[in-house]
Each structure stands twice: as C-alpha cells, then as structure tokens.
Write a protein that holds these residues in place. Structure first.
Motif, PDB file in Angstrom:
ATOM      1  N   MET A   7      25.492   9.274  30.436  1.00 40.40           N
ATOM      2  CA  MET A   7      25.576   9.482  28.992  1.00 40.40           C
ATOM      3  C   MET A   7      26.602  10.567  28.709  1.00 40.40           C
ATOM      4  O   MET A   7      26.597  11.612  29.363  1.00 40.40           O
ATOM      5  N   GLN A  30      20.325  -1.094  25.194  1.00 35.36           N
ATOM      6  CA  GLN A  30      21.163  -0.175  24.435  1.00 35.36           C
ATOM      7  C   GLN A  30      20.310   0.655  23.473  1.00 35.36           C
ATOM      8  O   GLN A  30      20.542   1.842  23.299  1.00 35.36           O
ATOM      9  N   GLU A  34      20.214   4.687  23.335  1.00 35.64           N
ATOM     10  CA  GLU A  34      20.501   5.432  22.102  1.00 35.64           C
ATOM     11  C   GLU A  34      19.338   6.350  21.736  1.00 35.64           C
ATOM     12  O   GLU A  34      19.548   7.509  21.353  1.00 35.64           O
ATOM     13  N   GLU A  35      18.115   5.856  21.861  1.00 31.13           N
ATOM     14  CA  GLU A  35      16.941   6.676  21.553  1.00 31.13           C
ATOM     15  C   GLU A  35      16.838   7.866  22.506  1.00 31.13           C
ATOM     16  O   GLU A  35      16.509   8.970  22.094  1.00 31.13           O
ATOM     17  N   ASP A  38      19.498  10.389  21.510  1.00 35.18           N
ATOM     18  CA  ASP A  38      19.062  11.080  20.290  1.00 35.18           C
ATOM     19  C   ASP A  38      17.999  12.130  20.617  1.00 35.18           C
ATOM     20  O   ASP A  38      18.036  13.247  20.098  1.00 35.18           O
ATOM     21  N   LYS A  56      26.763  11.982  20.101  1.00 35.79           N
ATOM     22  CA  LYS A  56      26.879  11.036  21.212  1.00 35.79           C
ATOM     23  C   LYS A  56      28.316  10.525  21.262  1.00 35.79           C
ATOM     24  O   LYS A  56      28.941  10.306  20.228  1.00 35.79           O
ATOM     25  N   ARG A  58      29.428   8.135  24.280  1.00 41.20           N
ATOM     26  CA  ARG A  58      29.226   6.788  24.823  1.00 41.20           C
ATOM     27  C   ARG A  58      28.255   6.869  25.991  1.00 41.20           C
ATOM     28  O   ARG A  58      27.888   7.954  26.428  1.00 41.20           O
TER      29      ARG A  58
END
Length: 71
Positions: A7, A30, A34-35, A38, A56, A58
């Motif tokens: 990440m 995905q 993402e979670e 976050d 973020k 990528r």
C-alpha cells in the motif's frame, strides 16, 4: 504462491510511504484494501515517516513463487 499487499500513501510533507503486508488472503478485494488503507490513516497506527499519512496513493498485489533446488 504467496501474495503480498503493498500500500502506498502520501504523508503531510507530500512524500510517498509504503507498507507491505505479507501473505494476504488470495481473494482479497479492492474494497477490503481501500477499507484497510482508510483505517490505517484514520487510526494513525503506523509511524511510516516523520509526518502523518494523509492520503492514499495506490495499492498492488505482488504474487511470487519459490522454486527450491535440493542437493
């Protein structure tokens, strides 16, 4: 075959920082990534650089396999 999740984030100083998790589950989505990113930013649980992570950039999955030779 192992899968690693890498990440990439940006910190307050606009420097890129990365975090690598080894052996993530094969079917990670995905949305889950993402979670997770976050949550890492929200909880500020890792000190990856001198400044806090603020965004973020990528993420990527790196798959690798190892072939051993025994002698």
């Amino acid at each position: 075959m192992s899968k690693d999740l890498v990440m990439y984030f940006m910190d307050q100083d606009r420097k890129k920082v990365s975090l690598r998790l080894k052996d993530v589950k094969a079917d990670i989505t995905q949305v889950e990534v993402e979670e997770l990113m976050d949550l890492i930013m929200q909880k500020n649980i890792f000190k990856l650089s001198a400044a806090d992570i603020v965004t973020k950039d990528r993420a990527e999955i790196i798959s690798s396999s190892v072939e051993q030779f025994k002698f």
